[in-house]
Design a protein around this motif. Structure first.
Motif, PDB file in Angstrom:
ATOM      1  N   GLU A  37     -18.294  18.105 -39.373  1.00 29.16           N
ATOM      2  CA  GLU A  37     -18.570  16.668 -39.394  1.00 29.16           C
ATOM      3  C   GLU A  37     -17.696  15.924 -38.380  1.00 29.16           C
ATOM      4  O   GLU A  37     -18.161  14.997 -37.727  1.00 29.16           O
ATOM      5  N   LEU A  38     -16.442  16.341 -38.261  1.00 27.65           N
ATOM      6  CA  LEU A  38     -15.562  15.706 -37.281  1.00 27.65           C
ATOM      7  C   LEU A  38     -16.123  15.899 -35.870  1.00 27.65           C
ATOM      8  O   LEU A  38     -16.222  14.939 -35.089  1.00 27.65           O
ATOM      9  N   ALA A  39     -16.504  17.138 -35.551  1.00 32.28           N
ATOM     10  CA  ALA A  39     -17.045  17.425 -34.221  1.00 32.28           C
ATOM     11  C   ALA A  39     -18.319  16.614 -33.969  1.00 32.28           C
ATOM     12  O   ALA A  39     -18.503  16.060 -32.886  1.00 32.28           O
ATOM     13  N   PHE A  82     -12.344   9.061 -40.764  1.00 31.77           N
ATOM     14  CA  PHE A  82     -12.430   9.372 -42.189  1.00 31.77           C
ATOM     15  C   PHE A  82     -11.197   8.880 -42.950  1.00 31.77           C
ATOM     16  O   PHE A  82     -10.131   8.668 -42.364  1.00 31.77           O
ATOM     17  N   LEU A 133     -24.408  11.454 -40.503  1.00 33.05           N
ATOM     18  CA  LEU A 133     -23.971  12.690 -41.173  1.00 33.05           C
ATOM     19  C   LEU A 133     -24.870  13.006 -42.362  1.00 33.05           C
ATOM     20  O   LEU A 133     -24.871  14.122 -42.868  1.00 33.05           O
ATOM     21  N   TRP A 146       1.330  32.443 -34.020  1.00 34.69           N
ATOM     22  CA  TRP A 146       1.313  31.904 -32.668  1.00 34.69           C
ATOM     23  C   TRP A 146       0.090  30.994 -32.480  1.00 34.69           C
ATOM     24  O   TRP A 146       0.155  29.955 -31.832  1.00 34.69           O
ATOM     25  N   LEU A 147      -1.046  31.414 -33.069  1.00 38.13           N
ATOM     26  CA  LEU A 147      -2.282  30.660 -32.888  1.00 38.13           C
ATOM     27  C   LEU A 147      -2.354  29.418 -33.750  1.00 38.13           C
ATOM     28  O   LEU A 147      -3.054  28.469 -33.411  1.00 38.13           O
ATOM     29  N   THR A 148      -1.664  29.410 -34.898  1.00 43.37           N
ATOM     30  CA  THR A 148      -1.884  28.297 -35.839  1.00 43.37           C
ATOM     31  C   THR A 148      -0.649  27.449 -36.068  1.00 43.37           C
ATOM     32  O   THR A 148       0.290  27.438 -35.566  1.00 43.37           O
ATOM     33  N   ARG A 166     -22.282  23.216 -30.741  1.00 41.14           N
ATOM     34  CA  ARG A 166     -20.882  23.010 -30.360  1.00 41.14           C
ATOM     35  C   ARG A 166     -20.012  22.787 -31.599  1.00 41.14           C
ATOM     36  O   ARG A 166     -18.873  23.259 -31.659  1.00 41.14           O
ATOM     37  N   ALA A 167     -20.559  22.072 -32.579  1.00 40.70           N
ATOM     38  CA  ALA A 167     -19.811  21.824 -33.817  1.00 40.70           C
ATOM     39  C   ALA A 167     -19.578  23.148 -34.562  1.00 40.70           C
ATOM     40  O   ALA A 167     -18.481  23.394 -35.084  1.00 40.70           O
ATOM     41  N   TYR A 182     -11.140  15.974 -26.958  1.00 42.89           N
ATOM     42  CA  TYR A 182     -12.339  16.722 -27.377  1.00 42.89           C
ATOM     43  C   TYR A 182     -13.653  15.984 -27.029  1.00 42.89           C
ATOM     44  O   TYR A 182     -14.537  16.537 -26.377  1.00 42.89           O
ATOM     45  N   PHE A 198      -8.039  18.776 -35.527  1.00 46.50           N
ATOM     46  CA  PHE A 198      -8.230  20.127 -35.001  1.00 46.50           C
ATOM     47  C   PHE A 198      -6.847  20.764 -34.912  1.00 46.50           C
ATOM     48  O   PHE A 198      -5.863  20.068 -34.627  1.00 46.50           O
ATOM     49  N   ASN A 199      -6.802  22.062 -35.137  1.00 47.40           N
ATOM     50  CA  ASN A 199      -5.516  22.761 -35.181  1.00 47.40           C
ATOM     51  C   ASN A 199      -4.995  23.017 -33.761  1.00 47.40           C
ATOM     52  O   ASN A 199      -4.947  24.149 -33.294  1.00 47.40           O
ATOM     53  N   GLU A 209     -15.631  19.821 -43.082  1.00 51.33           N
ATOM     54  CA  GLU A 209     -14.844  18.765 -42.432  1.00 51.33           C
ATOM     55  C   GLU A 209     -14.769  18.921 -40.911  1.00 51.33           C
ATOM     56  O   GLU A 209     -14.863  17.925 -40.184  1.00 51.33           O
ATOM     57  N   ILE A 210     -14.641  20.152 -40.415  1.00 49.43           N
ATOM     58  CA  ILE A 210     -14.549  20.337 -38.961  1.00 49.43           C
ATOM     59  C   ILE A 210     -15.903  20.067 -38.300  1.00 49.43           C
ATOM     60  O   ILE A 210     -15.984  19.430 -37.247  1.00 49.43           O
ATOM     61  N   LYS A 228      -1.319  18.838 -36.552  1.00 46.42           N
ATOM     62  CA  LYS A 228      -1.261  19.047 -38.003  1.00 46.42           C
ATOM     63  C   LYS A 228       0.140  18.808 -38.576  1.00 46.42           C
ATOM     64  O   LYS A 228       0.298  18.687 -39.785  1.00 46.42           O
ATOM     65  N   GLN A 240     -16.882  25.072 -32.867  1.00 43.84           N
ATOM     66  CA  GLN A 240     -15.560  24.534 -33.188  1.00 43.84           C
ATOM     67  C   GLN A 240     -15.080  25.048 -34.554  1.00 43.84           C
ATOM     68  O   GLN A 240     -13.892  25.335 -34.741  1.00 43.84           O
ATOM     69  N   GLU A 290     -11.640  27.114 -35.152  1.00 42.91           N
ATOM     70  CA  GLU A 290     -10.625  26.707 -36.142  1.00 42.91           C
ATOM     71  C   GLU A 290     -10.404  27.784 -37.204  1.00 42.91           C
ATOM     72  O   GLU A 290      -9.405  27.759 -37.907  1.00 42.91           O
TER      73      GLU A 290
END
Lengths: 240, 235
Positions: B132-134, A83, A54, B233-235, B143-144, A99, A89-90, B129-130, A133, B147, B151
């Motif tokens: 780095e996670l991906a 971490f 990273l 609905w989405l979150t 792709r990251a 994933y 992810f949501n 954060e997203i 979440k 994502q 999100e």
């Protein structure tokens, strides 16, 4: 030759501040549980982030399974990181864990089977359809570990994985770590400032202080006969 | 009594809401501002992703400039566009002055900084954060980044709705570029809700101005309600 070898890693975020990592060299064997212990701000996270690709160090070399690392994408599928504060992810627990498997091109049926198995391993069976979440902190961290180990990485990095968890969740995570190494021969490097956890889990430990590795050795030797004065004081819980 | 004409205006307005003329203007407003929002989204989303997901020299300056554009009054946008679109102006040949498309173009420019600003903020809030996670799960950079966009969907919807609401509620561009033209049965009408409300108010035709105002508020609140339902609905 060692499975993981770093030579002279140095990383400085700001020229006004001392380096976060200062000429760090380490060797870690395959299948080893290796602990990096030290105070907050000692450089544990920076070292793990470099090993996870990273971050790039300012200077130094990183060898992974005898090959020199060039910080491109090719190694990313062999290394995963958990971490300190789990990021989800949501979406559902299933999609979170699936994933990495999807990226690796696993067929749907196999993904389903693997997710089910890994959820049982982290003691969360039947959690597939839950929204990630809305889980508790401990459950999130277990999903994060499941998401990492389902990929069967060669190297699993964990940055203070139990720092914010209760003793029950911490114990579960420690069990998972032990089982993963036993069954999958994954090499695990984790950071902690919890000395008891380091003692319970690690085959070897390194003490990092102000960005420098000041002592490395087998866990028993380090805890029973530390050579470095600072390590001695750290183990005794003294302020310095 | 001082309130009589307002009360009377409201009671008459309720009867006017279903008048074909009022409905025609309301539908034109939705169409013009809908087209403006689509146009703005088409160019704002890629720009937002560029600003929100990439680190480049002068990024701070670009963001400051975009945020600054949000404060430009609609009459200034109207004036600039009028000068460009007037027949002897540089873009006069396009024939967009006093057309629905002219209003849409102006409104699209007006809401571009709003959409970019909201989308960039929502991307930046989770980008690190997203992403780095991906990456740690084996994704490549593309792709990251994708994502991160997935999100941020709640923020993107919010940006689109905020843009549409700003477009449908503005007056300056609709008046200066559209001209508030209305001929019964005509094909080149440009009268929209805001220009009609302005016209009937200065003419002291309070009832119809209130009726149009109620419809405008209904559209804005209805769109907000819908967007919140989608986001929930989405979150």
């Amino acid at each position: 030759m060692s499975f993981i070898r770093v030579i002279g890693l140095t990383k400085r975020y700001n020229s006004a501040n001392p380096p976060a990592l200062d000429n760090v060299s380490l060797e870690i064997e395959k299948g080893e549980i290796f602990c990096i212990m030290g105070h907050s701000g000692a450089g544990k996270t920076t070292l793990l982030r470099i090993l996870a690709l990273l971050e790039k160090p300012d200077t130094g070399e990183y060898y992974f399974d005898e090959a020199k690392v060039n910080w491109n994408d090719s190694l990313r599928k062999s290394v995963t990181m958990v971490f300190q504060i789990p990021v989800m992810f949501n979406t559902t627990v299933f999609k979170n864990i699936a994933y990495g498997l999807k990226i690796r091109g696993y067929p749907k049926d196999e993904i389903k089977k693997k997710v089910k198995e890994v959820l049982e391993l982290v003691r969360l069976p039947g959690y597939e359809d839950r929204k990630a979440k809305y889980l508790s902190g401990g459950e999130k961290q277990r999903v994060a570990i499941a998401r990492a180990i389902v990929l069967e990485p060669k190297l699993l990095l964990m940055d203070e994985p139990t720092a914010n968890l209760d003793p029950t969740n911490s114990a579960i995570i420690e069990e998972i770590v032990k089982e993963t190494v036993k069954e999958k021969e994954t090499t695990i490097i984790f950071s902690t400032h919890n000395l008891f956890q380091a003692k319970r889990l690690a085959h070897r430990v390194a003490h990092i202080y102000k960005g420098k590795i000041i002592e490395v050795g087998k866990t028993k030797e380090i805890f029973e006969h530390p050579e470095n004065e600072l390590t001695k004081r750290f183990i005794n819980g003294e302020l310095f | 009594m001082a309130w009589d004409y307002i009360v009377q205006g409201f009671s008459e307005a309720l009867g006017l809401i279903t008048e074909p003329y009022v409905i025609e203007i309301a539908l034109r407003s939705i169409k013009v501002s809908g087209v403006a929002t689509i146009m703005a989204v088409v160019w704002s989303l890629p720009l937002s992703m560029l600003i929100g997901l990439k680190n480049f020299r002068g990024k701070w300056l670009v963001k400051t400039f975009v945020n600054g554009l949000m404060g430009v009054p609609t009459v200034i946008w109207g004036l600039i566009l009028y000068l460009l679109l007037v027949p002897r102006g540089p873009l006069g040949a396009l024939g967009l002055l006093y057309t629905e498309m002219g209003i849409s173009l102006g409104q699209a420019l007006l809401i571009t900084p709003i959409i970019i600003s909201i989308v960039v903020n929502s991307l930046e809030a989770i980008e690190s954060e997203i992403r780095e996670l991906a990456l740690t799960l084996g994704a490549d950079e593309i792709r990251a980044s994708f994502q991160v966009v997935v999100e941020s969907i709640g923020g993107i919807i919010l940006a689109v709705i905020a843009g549409f609401n700003r477009a449908i509620a503005e007056l300056g561009i609709a008046l200066m570029i559209g001209g508030n033209i209305y001929v019964k049965g005509g094909h080149y009408n440009t009268r929209v809700l805001t220009t009609a409300i302005q016209m009937y108010t200065v003419r002291a035709e309070i009832s119809i101005a209130i009726a149009l105002g109620i419809i405008l508020m209904g559209i804005v609140l209805g769109v907000n309600l819908l967007s919140n339902l989608i986001r929930k609905w989405l979150t």
